[in-house]
Design an enzyme around this catalytic site. Structure first.
Site, PDB file in Angstrom:
ATOM      1  N   CYS A 171     -46.604  13.633  -2.741  1.00  0.00           N
ATOM      2  CA  CYS A 171     -46.040  12.379  -3.269  1.00  0.00           C
ATOM      3  C   CYS A 171     -44.991  12.600  -4.347  1.00  0.00           C
ATOM      4  O   CYS A 171     -44.405  11.654  -4.862  1.00  0.00           O
ATOM      5  CB  CYS A 171     -47.152  11.500  -3.837  1.00  0.00           C
ATOM      6  SG  CYS A 171     -48.329  11.004  -2.597  1.00  0.00           S
TER       7      CYS A 171
ATOM      8  N   GLU B 132     -43.290  13.126   2.926  1.00  0.00           N
ATOM      9  CA  GLU B 132     -44.285  14.043   3.489  1.00  0.00           C
ATOM     10  C   GLU B 132     -44.686  13.550   4.878  1.00  0.00           C
ATOM     11  O   GLU B 132     -45.753  13.893   5.385  1.00  0.00           O
ATOM     12  CB  GLU B 132     -45.487  14.218   2.562  1.00  0.00           C
ATOM     13  CG  GLU B 132     -46.187  12.951   2.170  1.00  0.00           C
ATOM     14  CD  GLU B 132     -47.423  13.234   1.341  1.00  0.00           C
ATOM     15  OE1 GLU B 132     -48.307  13.944   1.820  1.00  0.00           O
ATOM     16  OE2 GLU B 132     -47.497  12.729   0.197  1.00  0.00           O
TER      17      GLU B 132
ATOM     18  N   HIS C 104     -47.681   7.206 -10.397  1.00  0.00           N
ATOM     19  CA  HIS C 104     -47.907   7.298  -8.952  1.00  0.00           C
ATOM     20  C   HIS C 104     -49.146   6.466  -8.648  1.00  0.00           C
ATOM     21  O   HIS C 104     -50.174   6.577  -9.333  1.00  0.00           O
ATOM     22  CB  HIS C 104     -48.124   8.761  -8.540  1.00  0.00           C
ATOM     23  CG  HIS C 104     -48.657   8.881  -7.150  1.00  0.00           C
ATOM     24  ND1 HIS C 104     -48.044   8.263  -6.076  1.00  0.00           N
ATOM     25  CD2 HIS C 104     -49.752   9.502  -6.649  1.00  0.00           C
ATOM     26  CE1 HIS C 104     -48.737   8.516  -4.972  1.00  0.00           C
ATOM     27  NE2 HIS C 104     -49.791   9.266  -5.292  1.00  0.00           N
TER      28      HIS C 104
ATOM     29  N   LYS D 154     -56.821   4.090 -14.212  1.00  0.00           N
ATOM     30  CA  LYS D 154     -57.667   5.117 -14.856  1.00  0.00           C
ATOM     31  C   LYS D 154     -56.823   6.166 -15.558  1.00  0.00           C
ATOM     32  O   LYS D 154     -57.192   6.670 -16.625  1.00  0.00           O
ATOM     33  CB  LYS D 154     -58.549   5.797 -13.808  1.00  0.00           C
ATOM     34  CG  LYS D 154     -59.732   4.947 -13.392  1.00  0.00           C
ATOM     35  CD  LYS D 154     -60.625   5.767 -12.510  1.00  0.00           C
ATOM     36  CE  LYS D 154     -61.859   4.999 -12.139  1.00  0.00           C
ATOM     37  NZ  LYS D 154     -62.688   5.737 -11.202  1.00  0.00           N
TER      38      LYS D 154
ATOM     39  N   SER E 255     -49.994  15.783  -4.681  1.00  0.00           N
ATOM     40  CA  SER E 255     -51.119  16.696  -4.479  1.00  0.00           C
ATOM     41  C   SER E 255     -50.629  18.098  -4.160  1.00  0.00           C
ATOM     42  O   SER E 255     -49.537  18.296  -3.646  1.00  0.00           O
ATOM     43  CB  SER E 255     -52.002  16.188  -3.340  1.00  0.00           C
ATOM     44  OG  SER E 255     -52.756  15.096  -3.769  1.00  0.00           O
TER      45      SER E 255
END
Ligand code: HMG
Length: 386
Positions: A111, A79, A233, A242, A307
């Site tokens: 990504c 990107e 990722h 998380k 994203s």
């Protein structure tokens, strides 16, 4: 037929910033970066290093002359394109001297792009088992000085050779994707830096993971207990942790094992920062080169997120002898990078190429890296191979 990753290589630029120095310069508690984001350093790319030079360097590290005669497709996921039209893969194909009868393309979806590249490579090998595909994930993540994302910046490239009967990892046919039209992180053509809805992006990353993993479990019947490790990722390491915790909360035993492996899988990411398309594969490399607990046939789970958003969950199994195709001194090599103070980082990372009225660059800095951008002439990028 078994298809997967036969070789994997990595390249980072030669400059690095310690996030403790960045925190001091930004008047922020260093523990926010070290513990809050789980990041220690970020790679910094000078103007002479772009996705082409980094991608070529990562690939050169793994390819033999024979490979270059057998590769018939080069895919670059990125990107951080250097051109709106010409694919970075074409420059890289030329710099590496790959045989001419090849397809060279660039793939984009934030990504996630290189993961799509890996799937395409797999399909190509299924059709043409004797060929080899070079998949490169190359990016430079710049968020801007003193921005929220600044401590998560990074630069680097991962190169993978995809073949039949691979020597590192067999990729399974269990992929599950999800697409969501959202604006969590994007970069309009007229902007130098991305626009980000930071908190929303972190929520979407995790929600795409939990919902896609539910679907993956329904489709494949696999559970976390089937996996020895997970690579995600890694925009910054805490985000990956998380994510893992979100899918592992109903299975504490698996979560404990996967968390131990997770910390081995972020050793390099913590020192390099976000390299967008390559982050998940840098995590794989980190896992393979830093874990003593893995063994052949172990199954690794992957979560790729880009994203915008597209994500994919898939898996691979380690091949007997995979350790023989890695680089055990990589941590030492990373430690040899030149440490920049914050003002030098700001000057180098954000430097821009000045063009004269003919579209030619005014003198670029010297760069002794294996591949470098030497000049722009009549709007054409000219690269050098050392
Ligand atoms: P922020 O808002 O400045 O940070 O930036 P924060 O206030 O949320 O704090 C971060 C963490 O540090 C928190 O931990 C704090 O508690 C902790 P958490 O509660 O979340 O576990 N903290 C401390 N810990 C110890 N000691 C202290 C301390 N102070 C605070 N003194 C944000 C965070 C993610 C928004 C920012 O870094 C950002 O905008 N990053 C860029 C966007 C991003 O990376 N999003 C991730 C998901 S989207 C994605 O992965 C795609 C992407 O790679 C792009 C693509 O696909 O192309 C980004």
């Amino acid at each position: 037929m078994k298809i997967g990753i036969d070789k994997i290589g990595f390249a980072a630029p030669d400059y690095v910033v310690d996030l403790a120095d960045l925190a001091a310069a930004r008047n922020i508690d260093p523990n926010k970066y070290k513990l809050g984001l789980l990041q220690s350093e970020m790679a910094v790319s000078p103007v002479t290093q772009d996705i082409v030079t980094l991608g070529a360097r990562a690939a050169q590290a793994i390819l033999t002359d024979l490979d270059k005669t057998q590769i018939d497709m080069v895919i670059v996921g990125t990107e951080s394109s250097v051109d709106q039209s010409k694919a970075a893969a074409v420059f890289i194909h030329g710099l590496l001297g790959i045989q001419p009868f090849a397809r060279s393309i660039e793939m984009k979806e934030a990504c996630y792009g290189a993961t799509a590249g890996l799937s395409l490579a797999k399909s190509h090998i299924a059709q043409f088992p004797d060929s080899k595909v070079l998949v490169i994930a190359s990016d430079i993540a710049k968020y801007g000085i003193a921005s929220g994302g600044e401590p998560t910046q990074g630069a680097g490239a991962v190169a993978m050779l995809v073949t039949a009967n691979p020597r590192i990892m067999v990729l399974n046919n269990d992929n599950v994707c999800q697409t969501r039209d959202i604006m969590d992180f994007w970069r309009p053509n007229y902007d130098k830096y991305p626009r980000i809805d930071g908190r929303f992006s972190t929520e979407q990353y995790t929600n795409c993971l939990t919902t896609t993993f539910d679907h993956y479990q329904q489709k494949t019947g696999k559970t976390l207990a089937d996996f020895a490790a997970m690579c995600l990722h890694i925009p910054f390491s805490k985000q990956g942790l998380k994510g893992l915790q979100a899918i592992g909360k109903k299975d504490p035993e698996s979560l404990e094992r996967l968390t131990e492996r997770f910390h081995e899988a972020i050793v390099y990411n913590k020192l390099v920062g976000n390299i967008y398309t390559g982050s998940i594969f840098l995590s794989l490399l980190s896992l393979l080169e830093n874990s003593r607990a893995l063994k052949p046939a172990d199954q690794v789970l992957f979560y790729s997120y880009g994203s915008g958003a597209v994500c994919e969950i898939f898996s691979g199994n380690l091949v007997e002898g995979y350790q023989d195709y890695l680089q055990p001194d990589r941590l030492e090599v990373l430690k040899q990078r030149t440490r920049l103070n914050v003002s030098d980082y700001e000057r180098i990372f954000f430097e821009e190429i000045q063009l004269d009225e003919t579209g030619s660059s005014i003198q670029l800095p010297e760069d002794s890296s294996p591949f470098a951008l030497t000049k722009i002439e009549n709007h054409q990028r000219i690269y050098r191979k050392a």
